[in-house]
Design an enzyme around this catalytic site. Structure first.
Site, PDB file in Angstrom:
ATOM      1  N   ALA A 106      40.708 137.729  35.910  1.00 62.18           N
ATOM      2  CA  ALA A 106      40.984 137.260  37.847  1.00 62.18           C
ATOM      3  C   ALA A 106      42.619 137.478  37.960  1.00 62.18           C
ATOM      4  O   ALA A 106      43.281 136.800  38.715  1.00 62.18           O
ATOM      5  CB  ALA A 106      40.459 135.992  38.261  1.00 62.18           C
ATOM      6  N   GLY A 107      42.978 137.576  36.780  1.00 65.59           N
ATOM      7  CA  GLY A 107      45.045 137.673  37.034  1.00 65.59           C
ATOM      8  C   GLY A 107      44.927 139.523  38.106  1.00 65.59           C
ATOM      9  O   GLY A 107      44.403 139.492  39.588  1.00 65.59           O
TER      10      GLY A 107
ATOM     11  N   HIS B 234      46.927 157.283  27.348  1.00 64.98           N
ATOM     12  CA  HIS B 234      48.172 155.946  28.477  1.00 64.98           C
ATOM     13  C   HIS B 234      49.219 155.758  27.432  1.00 64.98           C
ATOM     14  O   HIS B 234      48.931 154.706  27.078  1.00 64.98           O
ATOM     15  CB  HIS B 234      46.941 154.750  28.310  1.00 64.98           C
ATOM     16  CG  HIS B 234      47.797 154.530  30.219  1.00 64.98           C
ATOM     17  ND1 HIS B 234      48.323 155.162  31.386  1.00 64.98           N
ATOM     18  CD2 HIS B 234      47.860 152.822  29.892  1.00 64.98           C
ATOM     19  CE1 HIS B 234      48.088 154.080  32.049  1.00 64.98           C
ATOM     20  NE2 HIS B 234      48.292 153.121  31.007  1.00 64.98           N
TER      21      HIS B 234
ATOM     22  N   ARG C 164      51.890 142.945  29.774  1.00 70.95           N
ATOM     23  CA  ARG C 164      52.855 143.364  28.817  1.00 70.95           C
ATOM     24  C   ARG C 164      54.254 143.132  29.182  1.00 70.95           C
ATOM     25  O   ARG C 164      54.381 142.935  30.492  1.00 70.95           O
ATOM     26  CB  ARG C 164      52.957 144.909  29.344  1.00 70.95           C
ATOM     27  CG  ARG C 164      53.664 146.351  27.976  1.00 70.95           C
ATOM     28  CD  ARG C 164      53.002 147.569  28.744  1.00 70.95           C
ATOM     29  NE  ARG C 164      54.166 148.876  28.270  1.00 70.95           N
ATOM     30  CZ  ARG C 164      54.433 150.179  28.591  1.00 70.95           C
ATOM     31  NH1 ARG C 164      53.846 150.333  29.565  1.00 70.95           N
ATOM     32  NH2 ARG C 164      55.166 149.983  28.176  1.00 70.95           N
TER      33      ARG C 164
ATOM     34  N   ASN D 120      42.101 147.101  30.114  1.00 68.82           N
ATOM     35  CA  ASN D 120      43.646 146.559  29.118  1.00 68.82           C
ATOM     36  C   ASN D 120      43.918 147.726  28.620  1.00 68.82           C
ATOM     37  O   ASN D 120      43.361 148.631  27.823  1.00 68.82           O
ATOM     38  CB  ASN D 120      42.511 144.894  28.737  1.00 68.82           C
ATOM     39  CG  ASN D 120      41.462 145.473  28.214  1.00 68.82           C
ATOM     40  OD1 ASN D 120      40.664 146.689  27.710  1.00 68.82           O
ATOM     41  ND2 ASN D 120      41.071 144.442  27.668  1.00 68.82           N
TER      42      ASN D 120
END
EC number: 1.1.1.37
Length: 309
Positions: free
Chosen positions: A10-11, A175, A82, A119
């Site tokens: 839930a960030g 990615h 990150r 993620n």
């Protein structure tokens, strides 16, 4: 019966994805996080926006995986953020443990779901999610290429002075900084992008696209991108739930395509209700294949690190 989407984490990315999904009325949404009160508060806040924004889906927050049972789509955004100067590879040890915990609890409760990983390091975490869940590989995918292509399209539109809606672009690969934007497969309303942008400027746009995530990290100082990643994730969820057969680049499991095996890697696919319904093999030239192989080598190195943990 309404569709059900569970978002684990839930960030900023998770909660913003919930907002995009609610606005699209794609299904009822469960927002899960291990921090007590956070998913409940964000879900309630979002649900209270429904009378204003006019969406009629239920949004609930929870700390209990049981509430995610029978989901049609599971989105995993949980992970360490990150930080400036931090490579995606630096994240692998922390995020591998988080991914194992999330998937091992959520997957058995929703055996028919499509899992979308968000993620980092994305390609390795998607591989791990497929391994832990035991799901068919086509139902475990990673969100990366849709975001990277959106950045690429944005930069092309800015340079050419045209609407972003008219820019179509494709990219492939892992990615990260080794992604492979493909100018040869990029157009503006069907016109080759090379008709609008000089080769040297296009090369600069390609490089900016590769560094797109890092550019935002460096600007924010204390976080990473979330509006565009969430929008990209919502677009993938929509393609699955509406069985839209969208052609988009996603991290998919390869079994010989492009000469690659046993790896999750960014490639163009047809995305529908079954997840990856077909992997599209583009006729790449020698230079493009060399870049693709270099990207695959970088992804493989991260995967080897993961397997050694």
């Amino acid at each position: 019966m309404r569709k059900k989407i569970s978002i684990i984490g839930a960030g900023f990315v998770g909660s913003t994805t919930a907002h995009w999904l609610a606005a699209k009325e794609l299904g009822d949404i469960v927002l899960l996080d291990f921090v007590e009160g956070v998913p409940q508060g964000k879900a309630l806040d979002l649900y209270e926006a429904s009378p204003i924004e006019g969406f009629d889906v239920r949004v609930t927050g929870t700390n209990n995986y049981a509430d995610t049972a029978n989901s049609d789509v599971i989105v995993v955004t949980s992970g360490a953020p990150r930080k400036p100067g931090m490579s995606r590879e630096d994240l692998i040890k922390v995020n591998a443990d988080i991914t194992r915990a999330c998937i091992s609890q959520a997957a058995p409760l929703s055996p028919n779901a499509v899992i979308i990983m968000v993620n980092n390091p994305l390609d390795a975490m998607t591989y791990l999610a497929a391994e832990v869940s035991g799901f068919p590989k086509e139902r475990v995918i990673g969100q990366a290429g849709v975001l990277d292509a959106a950045r690429y399209r944005t930069f092309i539109a800015m340079e050419a002075g045209v609407s972003v809606e008219d820019v179509q672009a494709m990219l492939m690969g892992g990615h990260g900084d080794e992604m492979v934007p493909l100018p040869r497969f990029s157009t503006i309303s069907g016109i080759p992008v090379s008709e609008f942008i000089a080769p040297d400027r296009l090369a600069q746009i390609v490089e900016r696209t590769r560094k797109g995530g890092g550019e935002i990290v460096n600007l924010l100082k204390t976080g990473s991108a979330y509006y565009a990643p969430a929008a990209a994730t919502a677009q993938m969820v929509e393609a699955v739930l509406k069985d839209k057969k969208r052609v988009m680049p996603v991290a998919a499991y390869l079994t010989g395509q492009y000469g690659l095996n046993d790896i999750y890697f960014g490639v163009p696919v047809i995305l529908g209700a079954g997840g990856v319904e077909k992997i599209l093999e583009l006729p790449l030239n020698e230079e493009e294949m060399a870049l693709l192989n270099a990207s695959a080598k970088a992804v493989r190195a991260t995967l080897d690190t993961l397997k050694s943990l």
